[in-house]
Motif scaffolding. Structure first.
Motif, PDB file in Angstrom:
ATOM      1  N   ALA A  21       0.842  -1.208   0.000  1.00 45.62           N
ATOM      2  CA  ALA A  21       0.000   0.000   0.000  1.00 45.62           C
ATOM      3  C   ALA A  21       0.874   1.253   0.000  1.00 45.62           C
ATOM      4  O   ALA A  21       2.058   1.207   0.336  1.00 45.62           O
ATOM      5  CB  ALA A  21      -0.931  -0.003   1.205  1.00 45.62           C
ATOM      6  N   LEU A  22       0.258   2.376  -0.379  1.00 41.91           N
ATOM      7  CA  LEU A  22       0.953   3.663  -0.432  1.00 41.91           C
ATOM      8  C   LEU A  22       0.135   4.704   0.321  1.00 41.91           C
ATOM      9  O   LEU A  22      -1.082   4.796   0.133  1.00 41.91           O
ATOM     10  CB  LEU A  22       1.157   4.103  -1.886  1.00 41.91           C
ATOM     11  CG  LEU A  22       1.865   5.434  -2.128  1.00 41.91           C
ATOM     12  CD1 LEU A  22       2.629   5.378  -3.454  1.00 41.91           C
ATOM     13  CD2 LEU A  22       0.913   6.624  -2.160  1.00 41.91           C
ATOM     14  N   LYS A  44      -2.248  -3.045  -1.325  1.00 36.30           N
ATOM     15  CA  LYS A  44      -2.183  -2.421  -2.653  1.00 36.30           C
ATOM     16  C   LYS A  44      -3.071  -1.183  -2.798  1.00 36.30           C
ATOM     17  O   LYS A  44      -3.259  -0.682  -3.902  1.00 36.30           O
ATOM     18  CB  LYS A  44      -2.504  -3.427  -3.764  1.00 36.30           C
ATOM     19  CG  LYS A  44      -1.539  -4.588  -3.824  1.00 36.30           C
ATOM     20  CD  LYS A  44      -1.883  -5.543  -4.953  1.00 36.30           C
ATOM     21  CE  LYS A  44      -0.936  -6.732  -4.940  1.00 36.30           C
ATOM     22  NZ  LYS A  44      -1.317  -7.732  -5.950  1.00 36.30           N
ATOM     23  N   SER A  45      -3.620  -0.669  -1.708  1.00 42.20           N
ATOM     24  CA  SER A  45      -4.409   0.560  -1.801  1.00 42.20           C
ATOM     25  C   SER A  45      -3.499   1.775  -1.804  1.00 42.20           C
ATOM     26  O   SER A  45      -2.344   1.715  -1.371  1.00 42.20           O
ATOM     27  CB  SER A  45      -5.414   0.652  -0.650  1.00 42.20           C
ATOM     28  OG  SER A  45      -6.508  -0.215  -0.882  1.00 42.20           O
ATOM     29  N   PRO A 100     -10.531  -1.356   2.055  1.00 44.13           N
ATOM     30  CA  PRO A 100     -10.318  -2.647   1.391  1.00 44.13           C
ATOM     31  C   PRO A 100      -9.086  -2.621   0.484  1.00 44.13           C
ATOM     32  O   PRO A 100      -8.541  -1.554   0.202  1.00 44.13           O
ATOM     33  CB  PRO A 100     -11.593  -2.834   0.555  1.00 44.13           C
ATOM     34  CG  PRO A 100     -12.579  -1.858   1.113  1.00 44.13           C
ATOM     35  CD  PRO A 100     -11.789  -0.718   1.657  1.00 44.13           C
ATOM     36  N   PRO A 101      -8.660  -3.778  -0.003  1.00 41.16           N
ATOM     37  CA  PRO A 101      -7.507  -3.837  -0.908  1.00 41.16           C
ATOM     38  C   PRO A 101      -7.764  -3.131  -2.236  1.00 41.16           C
ATOM     39  O   PRO A 101      -8.899  -3.069  -2.724  1.00 41.16           O
ATOM     40  CB  PRO A 101      -7.302  -5.338  -1.126  1.00 41.16           C
ATOM     41  CG  PRO A 101      -7.953  -5.995   0.041  1.00 41.16           C
ATOM     42  CD  PRO A 101      -9.120  -5.119   0.393  1.00 41.16           C
ATOM     43  N   ALA A 102      -6.678  -2.610  -2.813  1.00 40.67           N
ATOM     44  CA  ALA A 102      -6.636  -2.088  -4.191  1.00 40.67           C
ATOM     45  C   ALA A 102      -7.649  -0.975  -4.450  1.00 40.67           C
ATOM     46  O   ALA A 102      -8.287  -0.933  -5.494  1.00 40.67           O
ATOM     47  CB  ALA A 102      -6.800  -3.228  -5.186  1.00 40.67           C
ATOM     48  N   VAL A 149     -12.626   6.244  -3.302  1.00 46.04           N
ATOM     49  CA  VAL A 149     -13.034   6.918  -4.532  1.00 46.04           C
ATOM     50  C   VAL A 149     -13.363   5.906  -5.627  1.00 46.04           C
ATOM     51  O   VAL A 149     -14.366   6.029  -6.315  1.00 46.04           O
ATOM     52  CB  VAL A 149     -11.916   7.880  -5.006  1.00 46.04           C
ATOM     53  CG1 VAL A 149     -12.252   8.516  -6.346  1.00 46.04           C
ATOM     54  CG2 VAL A 149     -11.659   8.947  -3.954  1.00 46.04           C
ATOM     55  N   ARG A 150     -12.501   4.891  -5.763  1.00 46.05           N
ATOM     56  CA  ARG A 150     -12.699   3.899  -6.824  1.00 46.05           C
ATOM     57  C   ARG A 150     -11.689   2.781  -6.659  1.00 46.05           C
ATOM     58  O   ARG A 150     -10.789   2.850  -5.827  1.00 46.05           O
ATOM     59  CB  ARG A 150     -12.550   4.528  -8.208  1.00 46.05           C
ATOM     60  CG  ARG A 150     -11.194   5.165  -8.449  1.00 46.05           C
ATOM     61  CD  ARG A 150     -11.058   5.663  -9.892  1.00 46.05           C
ATOM     62  NE  ARG A 150      -9.856   6.440 -10.100  1.00 46.05           N
ATOM     63  CZ  ARG A 150      -8.645   5.943 -10.280  1.00 46.05           C
ATOM     64  NH1 ARG A 150      -8.453   4.629 -10.246  1.00 46.05           N
ATOM     65  NH2 ARG A 150      -7.603   6.744 -10.475  1.00 46.05           N
TER      66      ARG A 150
END
Length: 201
Positions: free
Chosen positions: A95-96, A112-113, A128-130, A141-142
């Motif tokens: 994640a970042l 990975k979000s 949640p992930p990604a 946002v998406r």
């Protein structure tokens, strides 16, 4: 680096990690293999535990802290942008957290979000992930695209390379009085800002 024990608890830094000499580590801090800790970062393990896992980076002027008995964690390949504040939260693998963002107690940034620059992630929020997260307060946002996830991973790779470069060549020096005629440039990487990558530059 300024490194302090408190109540007999001493920070731990893996020999393959790089911690800038101006960063401050206090107490229950664990910096894992290949991690990068930037200039003026503050990792205060004087109440709770601070953990930076393998290959993660914590950039300039970031702060990590937490309430007593909590763990503040950046998991494997986590990427924390300049000036971010993490307090009693968990940033999952890959994640970042963007520049000047704040992530509060018991929040969790999914694997990975990406948390956008200057976002405020309220206490207890589970991302949640990604996902792309932005705003004050932050909201999902998406979904992230595969290209955005790959861009993030490449950027983290440049910081892992910076860890190796810093261990090998970063030394304190006196500045020159003038620019040399044949001044070298730092070698460029293939990673560009996301906005440039989306334009196809």
């Amino acid at each position: 680096m300024p490194c302090y024990a408190i109540d007999g608890v001493i920070p731990v830094v893996d020999p393959t990690a790089y911690v800038h000499p101006s960063a401050v580590l206090i107490g229950d801090v664990i910096v894992g293999p290949g991690a990068y800790i930037g200039p003026l970062a503050s990792l205060r393990g004087d109440f709770g535990r601070i953990v930076i896992e393998e290959g993660a980076n914590l950039q300039d002027t970031c702060v990590m802290h937490g309430f007593p008995g909590t763990d503040t964690v950046v998991e494997v390949n986590g990427h924390i942008g300049h000036g971010a504040v993490l307090h009693g939260c968990v940033v999952r693998r890959d994640a970042l957290v963007g520049m000047n963002a704040v992530v509060m107690d018991e929040a969790e940034i999914g694997e990975k979000s990406i948390v956008a620059a200057c976002a405020f992630v309220r206490a207890g929020l589970k991302i949640p992930p990604a996902k792309l997260v932005a705003g004050v307060p932050a909201k999902v946002v998406r979904d992230l695209s595969d290209d955005e996830i790959a861009w993030k991973r490449a950027g983290t790779g440049t910081y892992q390379e910076l860890t190796r470069r810093s261990l090998a060549s970063l030394v304190e020096v006196a500045p020159l009085a003038a620019v040399e005629a044949d001044r070298p440039r730092i070698p460029a990487s293939d990673v560009k800002p996301l906005i440039a990558a989306k334009r196809g530059d």
